[in-house]
Design a protein around this motif. Structure first.
Motif, PDB file in Angstrom:
ATOM      1  N   HIS A 187       0.503  -1.363  -0.249  1.00  0.00           N
ATOM      2  CA  HIS A 187      -0.336   0.008  -0.174  1.00  0.00           C
ATOM      3  C   HIS A 187       0.981   1.153   0.039  1.00  0.00           C
ATOM      4  O   HIS A 187       0.336   1.871  -1.013  1.00  0.00           O
ATOM      5  CB  HIS A 187      -1.138  -0.104   1.276  1.00  0.00           C
ATOM      6  N   PHE A 188       1.998   1.247   1.015  1.00  0.00           N
ATOM      7  CA  PHE A 188       2.549   2.540   0.975  1.00  0.00           C
ATOM      8  C   PHE A 188       3.365   2.689  -0.370  1.00  0.00           C
ATOM      9  O   PHE A 188       4.424   4.082  -0.189  1.00  0.00           O
ATOM     10  CB  PHE A 188       3.155   2.162   2.009  1.00  0.00           C
ATOM     11  N   LYS A 189       3.935   1.982  -0.859  1.00  0.00           N
ATOM     12  CA  LYS A 189       5.114   1.906  -2.271  1.00  0.00           C
ATOM     13  C   LYS A 189       6.177   2.351  -1.346  1.00  0.00           C
ATOM     14  O   LYS A 189       7.101   3.504  -2.168  1.00  0.00           O
ATOM     15  CB  LYS A 189       4.476   2.200  -3.278  1.00  0.00           C
ATOM     16  N   GLY A 190       6.782   2.038  -0.127  1.00  0.00           N
ATOM     17  CA  GLY A 190       8.355   3.337   0.079  1.00  0.00           C
ATOM     18  C   GLY A 190       7.446   4.317   0.738  1.00  0.00           C
ATOM     19  O   GLY A 190       8.887   4.733   1.304  1.00  0.00           O
ATOM     20  N   GLN A 191       6.765   4.878   0.928  1.00  0.00           N
ATOM     21  CA  GLN A 191       6.796   5.891   1.717  1.00  0.00           C
ATOM     22  C   GLN A 191       6.706   5.773   3.029  1.00  0.00           C
ATOM     23  O   GLN A 191       6.119   4.215   2.842  1.00  0.00           O
ATOM     24  CB  GLN A 191       5.764   6.858   0.629  1.00  0.00           C
ATOM     25  N   GLU A 192       6.609   6.924   3.823  1.00  0.00           N
ATOM     26  CA  GLU A 192       6.182   6.302   4.818  1.00  0.00           C
ATOM     27  C   GLU A 192       4.839   6.763   5.967  1.00  0.00           C
ATOM     28  O   GLU A 192       4.382   7.750   5.368  1.00  0.00           O
ATOM     29  CB  GLU A 192       7.139   7.526   5.760  1.00  0.00           C
ATOM     30  N   TRP A 193       3.950   6.088   6.897  1.00  0.00           N
ATOM     31  CA  TRP A 193       2.776   6.917   7.586  1.00  0.00           C
ATOM     32  C   TRP A 193       3.146   8.615   8.156  1.00  0.00           C
ATOM     33  O   TRP A 193       4.006   8.544   8.323  1.00  0.00           O
ATOM     34  CB  TRP A 193       2.127   6.267   7.931  1.00  0.00           C
ATOM     35  N   PRO A 194       2.281   9.344   7.558  1.00  0.00           N
ATOM     36  CA  PRO A 194       1.358   9.500   7.027  1.00  0.00           C
ATOM     37  C   PRO A 194       0.999   9.312   5.063  1.00  0.00           C
ATOM     38  O   PRO A 194      -0.186  10.078   4.474  1.00  0.00           O
ATOM     39  CB  PRO A 194       0.586  10.537   7.629  1.00  0.00           C
ATOM     40  N   TRP A 214      -6.075  -0.135  11.857  1.00  0.00           N
ATOM     41  CA  TRP A 214      -5.927  -0.322   9.941  1.00  0.00           C
ATOM     42  C   TRP A 214      -6.751  -0.771   8.999  1.00  0.00           C
ATOM     43  O   TRP A 214      -6.985  -1.734   9.223  1.00  0.00           O
ATOM     44  CB  TRP A 214      -4.077  -1.096   9.365  1.00  0.00           C
ATOM     45  N   THR A 215      -7.016  -0.122   8.388  1.00  0.00           N
ATOM     46  CA  THR A 215      -8.153  -0.514   6.930  1.00  0.00           C
ATOM     47  C   THR A 215      -7.888  -0.361   5.766  1.00  0.00           C
ATOM     48  O   THR A 215      -7.273   0.612   5.987  1.00  0.00           O
ATOM     49  CB  THR A 215      -9.162   0.478   6.735  1.00  0.00           C
ATOM     50  N   TYR A 216      -7.191  -1.411   5.107  1.00  0.00           N
ATOM     51  CA  TYR A 216      -6.937  -1.915   3.591  1.00  0.00           C
ATOM     52  C   TYR A 216      -7.782  -2.183   2.719  1.00  0.00           C
ATOM     53  O   TYR A 216      -8.696  -3.303   2.562  1.00  0.00           O
ATOM     54  CB  TYR A 216      -5.543  -3.170   3.689  1.00  0.00           C
ATOM     55  N   GLN A 266      -4.524  -0.381  -3.393  1.00  0.00           N
ATOM     56  CA  GLN A 266      -4.755   1.336  -3.245  1.00  0.00           C
ATOM     57  C   GLN A 266      -4.814   2.621  -2.427  1.00  0.00           C
ATOM     58  O   GLN A 266      -4.914   3.589  -2.957  1.00  0.00           O
ATOM     59  CB  GLN A 266      -5.503   1.452  -5.194  1.00  0.00           C
ATOM     60  N   SER A 267      -5.565   1.295  -1.416  1.00  0.00           N
ATOM     61  CA  SER A 267      -6.887   2.370  -0.172  1.00  0.00           C
ATOM     62  C   SER A 267      -6.399   2.112   1.127  1.00  0.00           C
ATOM     63  O   SER A 267      -6.171   0.792   0.922  1.00  0.00           O
ATOM     64  CB  SER A 267      -7.879   2.832  -0.760  1.00  0.00           C
ATOM     65  N   ASP A 283      -5.818   7.611   2.647  1.00  0.00           N
ATOM     66  CA  ASP A 283      -5.343   7.715   1.346  1.00  0.00           C
ATOM     67  C   ASP A 283      -6.080   7.066   0.519  1.00  0.00           C
ATOM     68  O   ASP A 283      -6.211   5.542   0.545  1.00  0.00           O
ATOM     69  CB  ASP A 283      -4.187   7.238   1.480  1.00  0.00           C
ATOM     70  N   GLY A 284      -6.314   7.603  -0.981  1.00  0.00           N
ATOM     71  CA  GLY A 284      -6.769   6.353  -1.839  1.00  0.00           C
ATOM     72  C   GLY A 284      -7.952   6.424  -2.437  1.00  0.00           C
ATOM     73  O   GLY A 284      -8.600   7.433  -2.071  1.00  0.00           O
ATOM     74  N   PRO A 285      -8.618   6.131  -3.202  1.00  0.00           N
ATOM     75  CA  PRO A 285      -9.914   6.531  -4.129  1.00  0.00           C
ATOM     76  C   PRO A 285     -10.680   6.139  -3.716  1.00  0.00           C
ATOM     77  O   PRO A 285     -12.071   6.466  -3.886  1.00  0.00           O
ATOM     78  CB  PRO A 285      -9.589   5.326  -5.630  1.00  0.00           C
ATOM     79  N   ARG A 286     -10.830   5.161  -2.305  1.00  0.00           N
ATOM     80  CA  ARG A 286     -11.471   4.991  -0.904  1.00  0.00           C
ATOM     81  C   ARG A 286     -11.328   5.487   0.148  1.00  0.00           C
ATOM     82  O   ARG A 286     -10.065   5.537   0.349  1.00  0.00           O
ATOM     83  CB  ARG A 286     -11.835   2.993  -1.367  1.00  0.00           C
TER      84      ARG A 286
END
Length: 386
Positions: free
Chosen positions: A260-267, A313-315, A320-321, A339-342
């Motif tokens: 989901h995060f593709k290398g990024q950190e929350w948030p 956490w909800t995935y 994508q979301s 984050d994401g389309p949903r």
């Protein structure tokens, strides 16, 4: 067997099950004739009554009294971990075969409502106890049981043979049923489903019943009792809460946090907000079920902290979301990031409010219809789709 053991063993369990209304008088003779201990291996991991957690290994060879007590307690008994890959004494990652909780076994058999001479297909042989109960009641010639795991099937066949019972045990994919032995008056599944296979409906006679544990991806599960109609559809209500291991071919491969995060950190690029709905309010079994019906393609996990707070956490299954909701004990509002389309937390809130607005229905008010165009859940009436 000593009188004390007998009192605490089969007779004690029978009395407890009858007091709960799970064991009906028409199954009592079969319960006595097919003792559970004949269908439980030497190594077991007893579960707590609701089946959501397993205790430490109990080995009959080392502690026969503890083993006997566990067998004749109204609890599930895990007999395999991680599809047989985990062979040590410690608890494995995922339980994958068991001898089910007796209250659930006889509750489902009551839902099945078998009559003399009827043919039954069971999906998920496990240790063979359920197939043995059906064989004693209906005759071995009228029972077919399918088990995917060859090693599990081999053990069940031995148990059945030792009990002088000989139903047809097939090693194969339970989703396909077993047309060579059909048609069936009844089909019963002892594994959790997210999708009732079309083959089961096709192999059941009109007016026949399908009894199976059915749940959503998000969580929550209950026993559905479907009546097969002349037009090839099947429909019926849920009868009781349940928690079964999933049919192996219907286990979803869930994306990871990193997917989901593709290398990024929350948030990351998530939008912050505040919610008046506590994450604790959406954790109940029936609440999860209702949310799962209204928020398809989503799942959750919890990140706990030492002070009693946690992040829910909800995935999304498409990776994508995502959403986080932070629970703090005593708080009246809760920080949310999405984050994401949903907007997954917004969807969760809306689903929970829908459930509350309809009177916080329990499982028994929900139903399911299965047909050529898929399956549809409903509330109170088949025309009132969820």
């Amino acid at each position: 067997m000593t009188a004390r053991k007998e009192e605490a063993g089969p007779s004690g369990l029978a009395s407890a099950l009858m007091a709960k209304g799970a064991l009906q008088t028409d199954w009592l003779a079969t319960f006595r004739a097919v003792p559970r201990d004949m269908f439980v291996p030497a190594r077991i991991w007893p579960g707590i009554p609701d089946g959501t957690e397993q205790k430490a290994l109990v080995n009959r060879d080392k502690d026969p009294d503890a083993w006997f007590t566990a067998v004749y307690s109204d609890i599930p008994l895990t007999t395999q971990w991680d599809d047989g890959k985990h062979t040590g004494d410690k608890v494995g990652r995922t339980p994958t075969s068991s001898n089910s909780k007796p209250e659930m076994v006889f509750g489902m058999l009551s839902d099945l409502d078998v009559k003399d001479g009827q043919r039954v297909l069971e999906i998920g042989t496990g240790t063979g106890w359920n197939a043995a109960l059906l064989s004693h009641r209906l005759g071995s010639e009228n029972v077919v049981s399918i088990e995917y795991d060859p090693a599990v099937a081999k053990g069940a066949i031995k148990n059945l043979r030792d009990a002088d019972l000989a139903p047809t045990v097939v090693v194969g994919d339970g989703r396909l049923g077993y047309p060579a032995g059909g048609p069936y008056d009844r089909i019963i599944a002892t594994c959790g489903l997210g999708d009732v296979p079309k083959a089961w409906v096709e192999q059941t006679v009109p007016g026949g019943l399908i009894v199976a544990p059915w749940g959503t991806e998000y969580g929550g599960e209950a026993i559905v009792r479907l009546v097969v109609a002349d037009d090839g559809t099947a429909s019926g209500q849920f009868t009781r809460s349940s928690a079964f291991m999933r049919l192996r071919q219907q286990r979803n491969k869930r994306p990871t946090h990193d997917d989901h995060f593709k290398g990024q950190e929350w948030p990351a690029n998530g939008a912050r907000g505040v919610s008046l709905l506590s994450p604790a309010d959406v954790g109940g079994w029936v609440e999860q079920f209702a949310i799962g019906l209204r928020v398809p393609g989503a799942f959750w996990s919890v990140e706990k902290y030492d002070d009693g707070s946690y992040t829910l956490w909800t995935y999304s299954l498409d990776a994508q979301s995502w959403a986080t909701a932070d629970f703090v004990p005593g708080a009246q509002s809760f920080e949310v990031v999405q984050d994401g389309p949903r907007a997954l937390w917004d969807e969760t809130e809306a689903a929970y409010e829908w459930w509350r607005a309809h009177g916080s229905p329990e499982f028994e008010r929900f139903g399911l219809t299965v047909g050529p165009d898929g399956q549809k859940a409903w509330l109170d009436d088949p025309n009132n789709l969820v």
